[in-house]
Design a protein around this motif. Structure first.
Motif, mmCIF file in Angstrom:
data_model
loop_
_atom_site.group_PDB
_atom_site.id
_atom_site.type_symbol
_atom_site.label_atom_id
_atom_site.label_comp_id
_atom_site.label_asym_id
_atom_site.label_seq_id
_atom_site.Cartn_x
_atom_site.Cartn_y
_atom_site.Cartn_z
ATOM 1 N N UNK A 48 18.938 -74.748 -35.818
ATOM 2 C CA UNK A 48 18.470 -75.654 -34.870
ATOM 3 C C UNK A 48 19.568 -75.583 -34.079
ATOM 4 N N UNK A 49 19.614 -76.525 -32.768
ATOM 5 C CA UNK A 49 20.490 -76.796 -31.733
ATOM 6 C C UNK A 49 21.588 -77.594 -32.515
ATOM 7 N N UNK A 50 22.754 -77.260 -32.260
ATOM 8 C CA UNK A 50 23.923 -78.478 -32.592
ATOM 9 C C UNK A 50 24.172 -79.241 -31.487
ATOM 10 N N UNK A 51 24.450 -78.675 -30.472
ATOM 11 C CA UNK A 51 24.666 -79.463 -29.173
ATOM 12 C C UNK A 51 24.457 -78.630 -27.860
ATOM 13 N N UNK A 52 24.178 -79.531 -27.018
ATOM 14 C CA UNK A 52 23.898 -79.111 -25.525
ATOM 15 C C UNK A 52 25.085 -79.381 -24.542
ATOM 16 N N UNK A 53 25.549 -78.516 -23.785
ATOM 17 C CA UNK A 53 26.672 -78.710 -22.933
ATOM 18 C C UNK A 53 26.126 -78.900 -21.635
ATOM 19 N N UNK A 54 26.569 -79.881 -21.010
ATOM 20 C CA UNK A 54 26.276 -79.986 -19.782
ATOM 21 C C UNK A 54 27.514 -80.333 -18.935
ATOM 22 N N UNK A 55 27.592 -79.825 -17.616
ATOM 23 C CA UNK A 55 28.814 -79.862 -16.823
ATOM 24 C C UNK A 55 28.915 -80.997 -15.901
ATOM 25 N N UNK A 96 34.676 -76.025 -10.932
ATOM 26 C CA UNK A 96 33.955 -75.435 -9.763
ATOM 27 C C UNK A 96 32.402 -75.920 -10.069
ATOM 28 N N UNK A 97 32.264 -77.161 -10.448
ATOM 29 C CA UNK A 97 31.061 -77.756 -10.814
ATOM 30 C C UNK A 97 29.840 -77.637 -9.824
ATOM 31 N N UNK A 98 28.799 -77.288 -10.293
ATOM 32 C CA UNK A 98 27.526 -77.205 -9.509
ATOM 33 C C UNK A 98 26.636 -77.716 -10.602
ATOM 34 N N UNK A 99 25.604 -78.695 -10.136
ATOM 35 C CA UNK A 99 24.642 -79.370 -11.132
ATOM 36 C C UNK A 99 23.730 -78.204 -11.542
ATOM 37 N N UNK A 100 23.204 -78.417 -12.693
ATOM 38 C CA UNK A 100 22.062 -77.362 -13.108
ATOM 39 C C UNK A 100 20.535 -78.189 -12.654
ATOM 40 N N UNK A 147 23.981 -84.744 -11.102
ATOM 41 C CA UNK A 147 22.837 -84.035 -10.571
ATOM 42 C C UNK A 147 22.362 -82.941 -11.653
ATOM 43 N N UNK A 148 22.676 -82.999 -12.872
ATOM 44 C CA UNK A 148 21.993 -82.238 -13.946
ATOM 45 C C UNK A 148 20.787 -82.601 -14.211
ATOM 46 N N UNK A 149 19.785 -81.832 -14.431
ATOM 47 C CA UNK A 149 18.360 -82.252 -14.703
ATOM 48 C C UNK A 149 18.295 -82.445 -16.330
ATOM 49 N N UNK A 150 17.484 -83.510 -16.578
ATOM 50 C CA UNK A 150 17.336 -83.900 -18.030
ATOM 51 C C UNK A 150 15.704 -84.012 -18.138
ATOM 52 N N UNK A 151 15.106 -83.590 -19.088
ATOM 53 C CA UNK A 151 13.940 -83.802 -19.494
ATOM 54 C C UNK A 151 13.607 -84.774 -20.533
ATOM 55 N N UNK A 152 12.961 -85.870 -20.580
ATOM 56 C CA UNK A 152 12.983 -86.844 -21.685
ATOM 57 C C UNK A 152 11.296 -86.749 -21.943
ATOM 58 N N UNK A 153 10.998 -86.609 -23.518
ATOM 59 C CA UNK A 153 9.735 -86.320 -23.827
ATOM 60 C C UNK A 153 9.304 -87.178 -25.118
ATOM 61 N N UNK A 154 7.997 -87.547 -25.132
ATOM 62 C CA UNK A 154 7.572 -88.199 -26.406
ATOM 63 C C UNK A 154 6.178 -87.343 -26.603
#
Length: 122
Positions: free
Chosen positions: A6-13, A63-67, A112-119
């Motif tokens: 599976x996925x261990x981690x997600x990196x956001x900037x 050089x951060x730019x949000x996802x 400004x990074x986009x997150x999806x939260x779901x159930x």
């Protein structure tokens, strides 16, 4: 033959110096537990959080730019309570009803990074 766990981690900037703001949002508002970074990585800045059995890492990007499109989708138990908590802090959420069998919304982190939260509904 290999297999995936599976996925261990997600990196956001985030921008330089964003650690306190990340702690407030991911730690205080979303209630994710902060994880101490390994000593060798602390000099890079950023902050890590536990997200269920996975992790969310906020890394520093000079050089951060949000996802805005690419995003993690975080599976939540009691999504309605989390949504209420986020909104109570004056943070805008964007509802979405396009994924059958789920309740979900999008929210931007402080950078400004986009997150999806779901159930998932049963």
């Amino acid at each position: 033959m290999h297999s995936f766990y599976g996925i261990d981690h997600v990196q956001l900037a985030g921008p330089a110096g964003c650690e306190d703001e990340a702690r407030r949002f991911f730690g205080d508002i979303l209630s994710m537990e902060e994880i101490e970074k390994p000593e060798a990585l602390k000099r890079n800045g950023g902050v890590w959080f536990r997200c269920g059995s996975n992790q969310v890492h906020i890394g520093i990007d000079k050089n951060f730019v949000p996802a805005k499109k690419a995003h993690p989708a975080i599976h939540v138990q009691n999504l309605a309570a989390l949504k209420e908590r986020i909104v109570s802090h004056g943070i805008h959420v964007q509802d979405d009803e396009l994924l059958p069998g789920s309740d979900r919304f999008y929210v931007d982190d402080p950078f400004g990074n986009r997150l999806e939260l779901l159930e998932w509904r049963e």
